[in-house]
Design an enzyme around this catalytic site. Structure first.
Site, PDB file in Angstrom:
ATOM      1  N   HIS A   1       1.645   4.575  -2.837  1.00 23.12           N
ATOM      2  CA  HIS A   1       1.712   6.033  -2.686  1.00 23.12           C
ATOM      3  C   HIS A   1       3.044   6.567  -3.202  1.00 23.12           C
ATOM      4  O   HIS A   1       3.092   7.596  -3.891  1.00 23.12           O
ATOM      5  CB  HIS A   1       1.569   6.430  -1.215  1.00 23.12           C
ATOM      6  CG  HIS A   1       0.210   6.195  -0.644  1.00 23.12           C
ATOM      7  ND1 HIS A   1      -0.955   6.562  -1.282  1.00 23.12           N
ATOM      8  CD2 HIS A   1      -0.172   5.641   0.537  1.00 23.12           C
ATOM      9  CE1 HIS A   1      -1.995   6.249  -0.525  1.00 23.12           C
ATOM     10  NE2 HIS A   1      -1.544   5.679   0.584  1.00 23.12           N
TER      11      HIS A   1
ATOM     12  N   HIS B   1       0.828  -1.209   0.000  1.00 24.56           N
ATOM     13  CA  HIS B   1       0.000   0.000   0.000  1.00 24.56           C
ATOM     14  C   HIS B   1       0.864   1.262   0.000  1.00 24.56           C
ATOM     15  O   HIS B   1       0.665   2.169  -0.829  1.00 24.56           O
ATOM     16  CB  HIS B   1      -0.889  -0.035   1.248  1.00 24.56           C
ATOM     17  CG  HIS B   1      -1.739   1.156   1.479  1.00 24.56           C
ATOM     18  ND1 HIS B   1      -3.101   1.161   1.246  1.00 24.56           N
ATOM     19  CD2 HIS B   1      -1.449   2.401   1.951  1.00 24.56           C
ATOM     20  CE1 HIS B   1      -3.604   2.351   1.566  1.00 24.56           C
ATOM     21  NE2 HIS B   1      -2.613   3.123   1.999  1.00 24.56           N
ATOM     22  N   GLU B   2       1.830   1.331   0.908  1.00 28.79           N
ATOM     23  CA  GLU B   2       2.638   2.541   1.018  1.00 28.79           C
ATOM     24  C   GLU B   2       3.511   2.768  -0.209  1.00 28.79           C
ATOM     25  O   GLU B   2       3.719   3.911  -0.639  1.00 28.79           O
ATOM     26  CB  GLU B   2       3.496   2.492   2.283  1.00 28.79           C
ATOM     27  CG  GLU B   2       2.720   2.437   3.580  1.00 28.79           C
ATOM     28  CD  GLU B   2       1.677   3.533   3.723  1.00 28.79           C
ATOM     29  OE1 GLU B   2       1.818   4.594   3.077  1.00 28.79           O
ATOM     30  OE2 GLU B   2       0.711   3.331   4.478  1.00 28.79           O
TER      31      GLU B   2
END
Length: 328
Positions: free
Chosen positions: A248, A244-245
């Site tokens: 980003h 997920h990170e």
């Protein structure tokens, strides 16, 4: 939860996806030669912008003190304008240089910094096996092996750097200690992923910086060490906080960015979602636009056992942003 009964089998087997060719055919705009005036060499100087936006993943029921988990509409407009400008600059550079073949794949070097209070597991001293498993999870997720779209990205672990420093533990988002930690430890150019692992503040699972034209020392991702595969963070210990990170870091927003109105997450094939989804709420539908909420997408807030995919649109956006900001 019934949505990913074959996830662990898929991860172990590394089943290939067939969507990469489609992704590359739709993401060629903005691709630059291997060497350019925008090259991010390891010796590149670090600029310190006044405003470095970050994004986060929060546990169910967690509350971030500084709420870094979502951008304002103004911040999104600024980021989208910056991306368009970066792509124009790249295109202008290519027009004056010898044409090069579009990038087909991107191998990202990874430097992992393990931040420890002391030498105990409770003090942050996780084993190398968890880190190696995290890299494997990333490669499976970004290759499409877990059931989503294949992306252009793979990850190669270059170094594990262990640092015992109680003043940096836990890692506090937005603090002077976080800046000191990253300024002291960050390695490589814009194309190098620096991961900082440790205990985190405010119930956060992790946070990340978005890509920018100029490298700054805060660039990278911070991840709760016990969220790595085999860690102790119940429901969040299959490695998808890292997935997920890094999304980003590669310029993806949350699937619920902007709610039901406007451009949302700026990706056409992720259905609109009014708010973050937690746990694994099968059939959730919070917007009147077509499509159920994308609770299985890596960029939502559901349990690791619930999320397994990027979309073709997200894969295309990541590759476009890579060539605008991070390509060497």
């Amino acid at each position: 939860m019934g949505l990913r009964p074959n996830l662990l089998t898929r991860r172990a087997a590394g089943v290939a996806s067939t969507t990469l060719a489609l992704l590359l055919s739709t993401a060629a705009v903005g691709v630059v030669p291997a060497a350019s005036a925008f090259s991010a060499a390891p010796t590149e100087a670090c600029a310190e912008p006044a405003d470095v936006h970050s994004d986060a993943r929060i546990k169910a029921g967690g509350i971030a003190k500084h709420e870094p988990n979502e951008l304002t509409a103004k911040q999104v407009r600024e980021r989208e304008a910056d991306l368009a400008a970066a792509l124009r600059e790249r295109a202008s550079f290519r027009a004056g240089a010898q044409a090069a073949a579009p990038l087909a794949t991107v191998s990202i070097p990874v430097v992992v910094h393990v931040i420890q209070r002391d030498s105990t597991r409770a003090g942050g001293n996780i084993p190398d096996s968890l880190i190696n498993s995290q890299i494997s999870v990333l490669n499976q997720a970004y290759s499409g092996a877990t059931g989503g779209a294949a992306t252009a990205f793979s990850f190669q672990l270059q170094k594990i750097n262990r640092v015992t420093n109680p003043s940096w533990y836990p890692i506090v988002q937005g603090s002077s200690a976080e800046r000191s930690m990253k300024t002291s430890l960050r390695e490589g150019g814009k194309n190098t992923l620096n991961m900082y692992l440790g205990e985190l503040s405010s119930g956060l699972l992790g946070w990340a910086t978005f890509p920018q034209k100029k490298l700054n020392s805060m660039d990278g991702v911070v991840v709760l060490s016990e969220s790595l595969p085999g860690g102790t963070a119940t429901n969040y210990n299959q490695g998808d906080t890292g997935t997920h990170e890094i999304g980003h870091w590669l310029n993806l927003y949350h699937t619920f960015q902007g709610g039901c109105a406007g451009s949302g997450d700026s990706v056409d094939d992720t259905p609109a979602e009014a708010s973050p989804a937690f746990q694994c709420p099968t059939g959730r539908d919070t917007c009147t636009a077509a499509g159920l909420d994308p609770i299985t997408n890596f960029m939502d807030y559901t349990y690791d056992s619930c999320m397994y995919q990027f979309t073709v649109g997200q894969a295309s956006r990541m590759l476009t942003a890579w060539n605008a900001y991070r390509a060497a």
